[in-house]
Enzyme design. Structure first.
Site, PDB file in Angstrom:
ATOM      1  CE  LYS A 109     -37.302  18.581 -50.348  1.00 36.57           C
ATOM      2  NZ  LYS A 109     -36.773  19.058 -51.638  1.00 36.57           N
ATOM      3  CE  LYS A 215     -29.760  19.977 -53.957  1.00 37.17           C
ATOM      4  NZ  LYS A 215     -31.048  19.317 -54.216  1.00 37.17           N
TER       5      LYS A 215
END
Length: 325
Positions: A109, A215
Site C-alpha cells: 500500500k 472483487k
C-alpha cells in the site's frame, strides 16, 4: 437479527451480524464488520464498507444472496496462489510481514494520507530485501494521486522495488488512468474504476488498464464476475474486500473457476483480522490457499457478535438494500 421479507422469500433462513478488530489500521478502519446470511447452499457474507450507499451496496447483497442460494461455479483448480498485503507500516515491520504465508508476490500500500513518498520508497526497498530478486511486487495507491503525481512517483517506486509487476489504481478518473498508462513503462491495474463503476467494463473498452482487479462482493457474485472477465478479455487479479473467511471463500471460488489465472490473487487478507468466524481461517501456506467453503462456527459467531447498536444499523442497511434487489 431481523431478516427482510424479500430475503426470506428468496431462501435466507438466518442472519448474524459480526464485528472483528483488525491487526492494524487498513483502508482507514480498525474494525471490520458485516453480516453472514444462511441459505440452502450454506452461509454467505454481506459486508459493504460504510462509505457505500445502498445503491452500491445492493450489488454486495446480490453476491451474498447468490452465494447462499445457488451452487458456486465449478472449480478448475484446487488452490490459489496469493500475494501478501503490506499495509502502511514502518520498513522493519514491512520486512517481517513480507514473509508471512510464504507468498512470492507482495502488494504494498502506498500514497496513504499517513505516509509520504520517501516512506513508501523505504517500505518497497524493505519488501524487496525480504523477498529477494525473483519475487513480484505490486503497489496499490487507491486512487490517491493526481495525474502528475502518479507519473512522477511510479518510476521512483519501480526503481525502489527493483521492478514493479504493476501499479493498482494510481488515479481516480478513467481519463487520467489512460494518460498515466501511456506515460509510464509499468503496467497499470484498475480496481475502483471496476468495482465502483456503473459499467465495470468501461476501463477495458477504453484501453486504460493492463490488468483488472475484481472483487466478488462489489461486482455481484462469482458467476457475474466470470461473465465480466470473459467480456473484458484482460488478465484478472481476484482480490478481497477485507472479508471474514466466509466472504474470502467466495473470492476463492471465482478465482478457481477462471479459465486463466496468471497473477497471484489478493485473497490472503484474513491475517489482517484479529479473529474470524471459523476456527481455521483461510490463510496462505507456501503462498497458496486451498479452495474450500468453510461454514461459521456457532461459538465464533457468538464470540464476534456485533453490539446491539451496530446490529441495528446493519438491519436497516440490509432492509434498504433488499428493497433494491
Amino acid at each position: 437479527m431481523r431478516i427482510p421479507a424479500a430475503l426470506r422469500e428468496r431462501g435466507i433462513e438466518d442472519a448474524r451480524c459480526w464485528s472483528i478488530p483488525m491487526t492494524t489500521r487498513f483502508r482507514g478502519i480498525t474494525v471490520r464488520d458485516g453480516v453472514v446470511l444462511r441459505g440452502p447452499e450454506g452461509w454467505a457474507e454481506f459486508s459493504p464498507f460504510w462509505d457505500y450507499a445502498p445503491a452500491e451496496s445492493a450489488a454486495w447483497l446480490r453476491c451474498a444472496l447468490a452465494d447462499a442460494t445457488a451452487p458456486r461455479p465449478a472449480p478448475l483448480r484446487e488452490s490459489i496462489e496469493v500475494n501478501v498485503t503490506i499495509p502502511v507500516v514502518p520498513p522493519a515491520l514491512a520486512h517481517r510481514l513480507a514473509t508471512v504465508g510464504g507468498a512470492r508476490t507482495a502488494k504494498v500500500k502506498v500514497a496513504d494520507v499517513a505516509s509520504t513518498l520517501s516512506a513508501d520508497l523505504e517500505r518497497l526497498e524493505a519488501v524487496r530485501d525480504a523477498l529477494g530478486p525473483d519475487a513480484r511486487i505490486r503497489v496499490d495507491a487507491n486512487a490517491r494521486w493526481d495525474r502528475d503525481e502518479a507519473i512522477a512517483a511510479i518510476p521512483q517506486m519501480d526503481r525502489a522495488a527493483g521492478g514493479l509487476e504493476y501499479v493498482e489504481q494510481p488515479v481516480a478518473s478513467l481519463e487520467d488512468l489512460a494518460a498515466v498508462r501511456r506515460a509510464v513503462d509499468v503496467p497499470i491495474a484498475a480496481d475502483e474504476l471496476v468495482r465502483r463503476a456503473e459499467d465495470p467494463l468501461r476501463v477495458a473498452r477504453a484501453g486504460a488498464a493492463d490488468v483488472l482487479v475484481m472483487k466478488v462482493q462489489p461486482l455481484g457474485g462469482a458467476a457475474r464476475c466470470l461473465e465480466l472477465a470473459a467480456e473484458a478479455d484482460l488478465p484478472v487479479v481476484v482480490s478481497s474486500a477485507l472479508e471474514s473467511s466466509v466472504g474470502l471463500s467466495a473470492g476463492l471460488a471465482f478465482a478457481a473457476a477462471l479459465p486463466e489465472l496468471t497473477h497471484a490473487c489478493g485473497l490472503a487478507t484474513a491475517v489482517l483480522l484479529t479473529g474470524d468466524l471459523i476456527a481455521a481461517p483461510l490463510r496462505a501456506d507456501g503462498g497458496m490457499i486451498p479452495v474450500r467453503r468453510p461454514q461459521p462456527e456457532p461459538e465464533l459467531l457468538e464470540a464476534h457478535c456485533a453490539p446491539r447498536e451496530l446490529t441495528a444499523r446493519w438491519e436497516q442497511r440490509l432492509e434498504a438494500c433488499a428493497q433494491l434487489l
